[in-house]
Design an enzyme around this catalytic site. Structure first.
Site, mmCIF file in Angstrom:
data_model
loop_
_atom_site.group_PDB
_atom_site.id
_atom_site.type_symbol
_atom_site.label_atom_id
_atom_site.label_comp_id
_atom_site.label_asym_id
_atom_site.label_seq_id
_atom_site.Cartn_x
_atom_site.Cartn_y
_atom_site.Cartn_z
ATOM 1 C CD GLU A 27 -3.088 -1.052 0.594
ATOM 2 O OE1 GLU A 27 -3.584 0.089 0.568
ATOM 3 O OE2 GLU A 27 -3.594 -2.035 0.017
ATOM 4 C CB CYS A 57 -1.409 7.187 1.155
ATOM 5 S SG CYS A 57 -2.678 6.319 2.094
#
Lengths: 487, 478
Positions: A218, A253
């Site tokens: 991720e 993110c």
């Protein structure tokens, strides 16, 4: 008991061996065990919420509400969802009998992979640690959690309290920095889920390759926001602002990284965002309690470097103030920074918001596609055609129309990247699936036979095989009656 | 081929992909239909190539490769529209303006490495998936099956869109050059050793990989009563060992686990069936090359292993032929019992009780498949729950390869990533979630400045359920 410093390859190997022996007893695969662990996590959250909030505040100056909403309650909800759905997730799935193997029955069984490793990040240190761990446990694995050392209060809190609420013989926390992480990565895992940056992502995958360990990475990227003049100005500005500065002050993110809008719309948007910012954080944002600080001086210096680059420093239209002692950078808007400037090439991960203007809004697609695929991409528009074009042409981990960052909250959508933003996905049932092996189970009877499969080969057999593999009725009948008969 | 040449080739593929051509349903359908044409029109050529490379009989080729491929292409054609369609996702919000769907999109330009034992099957099966998903493709066939590699290099450009699908022939050096470039996915079928190199190379570009490896696939034979059951079972065991490429198959039976009381029955039936099936040498493939021939011969050189041979054992290096050979209880630490055999040698390991097989398998690397010939439901349940493998099949072997509804792939040392049927489509796609919101509903609690009052209010509501809270924030609950 968590592992302390001085944790080297030997200790790591011992730990993995212990966990593997424990896994082999079958304990973690039992429904009751999984339920007990998940219930333990819920109890931990209920009993220790104050300590969790306090650790997040210590590490990141994270506002209480952000901690509560974006980390604690999401994790609690995930536990509850897993508890509610676990029986259903664990059930074997019957699938249509495959024609070529007629007569047969088939189904798919989910089984745990074994001993898995979760390496989490510093910006949502509670969420990004426990969300994958929930999936690992739900799928019946033993798990090691390595929290980020850049959020030391949370790391140490995990080491202290997690063992009190879950089965420490199969769920461990390992604290430490590069040395400890390297030692862990030398070991053989059945799966690794890593959240962080692409540089370390490469290191994790390379280490995993030695053992043929599958990985979920991720990572991040520059999540763009396309804003069209048809969008509702006030709502757009607020949703962008809360998605940017309301998410760990841009250090997320999936936070909006930069905006692309038309030359004519930009001034209106900038004013609307300024108004939203003043409403959120007041005239002097340094005094606001609702902004996380920059995590450490490394990142502070990195962001200042982006801000003070020659061709960028004169593009500031709002904000720009900084205070190194308090690790504070004001919410800052920049207009038309050159596309080859650092702030437009690197993932910002901070409170700087560049706005790039174009003549026609469709030009934004080329700008976005000239970069690597991000974790998220956003568009604000009422123009259905533009929306469709955006969805068709923009590739990212996930897309969101007319809002930002909410995709994280839906357990029914997989959360993960593509290309540079990562591989694999999780959340909700996808977490369970990613930590499971989907084993096919095929059952045939010894009753019927197709001698056409075996030598000695004859032209008739070949004919039958053709039919069989194409599911022809005659061929199937011949299988049932066992023709041609064996001599 | 020069690596500069490779660079340009891949750039051409990327341009083709960027043009959007490969995303069109009509393009994908046309490619699949062409592939069908290739399989139908060039069947004789395929038979010849496989005879040259592996001495395969054309019935075996049809059964294991061509026939399966025809089935797979038809299955893809029948389902393509469904696979390509966006799928609505349930979003737990009581009211309106929020919807979610999953939109599948191609990854881009993908690299396929195929293996030498089913050189046509293992090349085209992943191509079917890659094309269905709308990607541009480079196929690197194994140089160890040169006639098949040549066949693919010559015929794929005649049937498929040359600007989007390319075959690049060559050996290790070409493989390394290809691995230096950036791909959107790499699909590899082959050995563990090479797989490690591939995954390490892929890590440099963060390229996701799928690895279809091997392992020692055991066949567990329970004490069956009834001569018909025994006959059918042993037919399938023989068919599952020597049928596919003379034992050189990742899902072929590697060794047997049998109760010691039942072993003599099994051995006699095996011998009789081998005799019945292989009346002519041409019904069994040869060993692919001298290197593997010597590897297999060496397995038999170990004296303790040679001692355990009960049937077969003769070898002919000129024709690369090794007779179907049965061994009983070779030492468990000998190479033949620790390495994947990939050849016509069949060890039989006897156990006191058949249930002991579970303990035997525990702690050994997870194979691509476990086969069990048994009608005992309790035993079957134990096997499913207490062993792990890519897949498990009861009362048959190898046939799972032809199934579109169960995913085909390994776990642990036998690899990761699954394909066949819709799993092929998914393997080569990115399933992109798209969430839509409207501007209409707003709720001030979502925004700063945050205060105790807002927190208290949210906490109150949160005690009921989290999704209520989400509704609150999304402005759909007052």
């Amino acid at each position: 008991m968590a592992e302390d410093a001085g944790f080297d390859c030997e200790r790591a190997a011992e730990m993995v061996e212990e966990l593997r022996s424990g896994f082999r007893t079958g304990r973690t695969a039992e429904y009751e065990w999984r339920v007990a662990q998940l219930k333990g996590l819920v109890k931990m959250i209920d009993e220790r919420e104050d300590e969790i909030v306090s650790a997040l505040h210590k590490d990141l100056n994270k506002p209480h509400l952000e901690s509560f909403l974006q980390e604690i309650s999401l994790v609690r909800a995930s536990c509850l969802l897993a508890l509610k759905e676990l029986k259903r997730w664990m059930k074997p799935e019957k699938v249509p009998a495959p024609v070529a193997a007629f007569p047969a029955s088939a189904y798919i069984v989910s089984e745990p992979l074994g001993v898995v490793l979760v390496i989490s990040a510093w910006n949502y240190p509670f969420l990004l640690s426990l969300e994958p761990v929930i999936g690992a446990i739900a799928a019946g694995n033993a798990v090691v959690l390595k929290p980020s050392e850049i959020a030391p209060a949370m790391s140490s809190l995990f080491a202290n309290i997690l063992p009190k609420y879950v089965d420490n013989s199969s769920i461990r926390v390992v604290e430490g920095g590069v040395a400890e992480t390297t030692a862990i990565l030398e070991q053989k895992w059945d799966k690794i889920l890593y959240t962080g940056n692409s540089k370390v992502g490469r290191i994790v995958m390379t280490a995993a390759a030695k053992h043929l360990t599958p990985v979920v990475l991720e990572l991040g990227g520059k999540s763009p926001v396309v804003v069209d003049s048809s969008s509702d100005l006030q709502v757009t500005a607020k949703r962008i602002a809360v998605g940017k500065w309301g998410c760990n002050n841009g250090q997320a993110c999936i936070a909006p990284d930069y905006i692309i809008t038309t030359k004519s719309h930009a001034p209106l948007l900038i004013d609307a965002v300024k108004i939203a910012l003043e409403k959120f954080y007041g005239k002097d944002p340094k005094e606001s309690k609702d902004l996380s600080r920059i995590v450490n001086s490394n990142h502070f210096k990195r962001l200042i470097r982006l801000l003070d680059e020659d061709k960028v420093s004169d593009k500031v239209v709002y904000g720009g103030q900084r205070d190194e002692k308090r690790l504070f950078i004001a919410p800052t808007i920049l207009l038309d920074t050159p596309l080859d400037s650092l702030v437009m090439k690197e993932e910002i991960f901070g409170p700087l918001l560049p706005i790039i203007t174009v003549d026609k809004i469709e030009e934004s697609f080329n700008i976005i596609n000239s970069g690597t695929k991000p974790l998220a991409a956003y568009i604000f528009t009422k123009d259905k055609k533009l929306e469709e074009k955006f969805i068709k042409n923009i590739s990212a981990g996930g897309l969101l129309v007319n809002d930002t960052t909410l995709q994280v909250a839906s357990p029914h959508l997989p959360f993960g990247g593509v290309g540079e933003s990562g591989m694999g996905a999780y959340h909700g049932k996808f977490s369970f699936d990613t930590f499971s092996h989907k084993k096919g189970v095929l059952s045939r009877s010894l009753g019927s036979e197709a001698p056409a499969r075996y030598p000695p080969y004859t032209p008739q057999k070949l004919k039958l095989l053709r039919g069989l593999l194409n599911g022809s009725i005659l061929a199937i009948i011949s299988v049932l009656i066992g023709w041609p008969r064996l001599e | 081929m020069e690596s500069v040449g490779l660079d340009l080739l891949v750039e051409e593929l990327r341009d083709t992909f960027e043009s959007g051509k490969t995303r069109d349903f009509s393009w994908r359908k046309a490619q699949l239909k062409s592939l069908l044409k290739l399989l139908e029109e060039k069947e004789e050529d395929i038979f010849m190539a496989l005879y040259k490379d592996l001495g395969k009989h054309h019935c075996e080729v049809f059964r294991d490769e061509v026939g399966v491929l025809i089935k797979s292409v038809n299955y893809a054609l029948d389902n393509l529209k469904t696979w390509m369609a966006a799928k609505k996702v349930y979003v737990p919000l009581a009211a309106i303006p929020s919807s979610a769907e999953m939109v599948p999109e191609p990854l881009g330009v993908v690299l396929l490495f195929s293996s030498w034992n089913f050189p046509i099957g293992l090349s085209l099966e992943p191509i079917i998936g890659a094309i269905s998903a709308g990607n541009a493709v480079v196929l690197k066939p194994s140089e160890i099956a040169p006639a098949s590699s040549e066949f693919l290099a010559k015929n794929i450009p005649l049937y498929l869109d040359n600007k989007a699908v390319k075959v690049i022939q060559g050996g290790k050096r070409v493989g390394e050059q290809l691995l230096e470039l950036k791909w959107d996915k790499i699909f590899f079928t082959g050995s563990n050793r090479v797989a490690r190199t591939i995954m390490s190379a892929a890590a440099k570009h963060l390229t996701p990989v799928a690895l279809e490896l091997g392992g020692k696939c055991p066949a567990i034979i329970d004490s069956l009563s009834g001569s018909r059951d025994r006959k059918v079972a042993i037919d399938r065991v023989v068919g599952g060992k020597w049928g596919p490429c003379c034992g050189q198959a990742c899902i072929g039976i590697d060794y047997l686990l049998v109760e010691e009381k039942f072993a003599p029955v099994v051995i006699e039936l095996l011998k009789a069936t081998i005799k019945r099936f292989y009346t002519k040498r041409e019904y069994i493939s040869k060993i692919v090359n001298m290197q593997h021939f010597q590897r297999l011969s060496n397995l038999l050189k170990d004296p303790a292993v040679a001692e355990s041979i009960v049937c077969g054992g003769s070898i002919d290096s000129e024709t690369l032929f090794i007779e179907p050979t049965i061994l009983v209880n070779p030492p468990l630490d000998s190479d033949i019992m620790t390495e994947e055999i990939f050849g016509p040698l069949l060890p039989i390991i006897t156990l006191k009780k058949i249930d002991d097989c579970i303990r035997f398998l525990r702690g050994r690397p997870k194979p691509l498949a476990i086969y069990a010939f048994t009608n005992n439901e309790k035993f079957r349940k134990r096997l499913i729950e207490e062993t792990s493998s890519g897949c498990i099949a009861f009362n048959d072997a190898v046939i799972q390869y032809a199934c579109d509804t169960i995913a085909f792939g390994g776990v642990g040392q036998s690899g990761f990533g699954q394909y066949h049927g819709k799993f092929s489509f998914e393997l080569f796609s990115h399933s992109k979630p798209v969430l839509r919101r409207s501007f209409l509903t707003e709720f001030s609690f979502r925004y700063p400045p945050w205060n105790e009052r807002k927190l208290k209010f949210m906490r109150l509501l949160y005690r009921f359920d989290y999704f209520g809270l989400v509704l609150l924030i999304l402005g759909l609950k007052r």
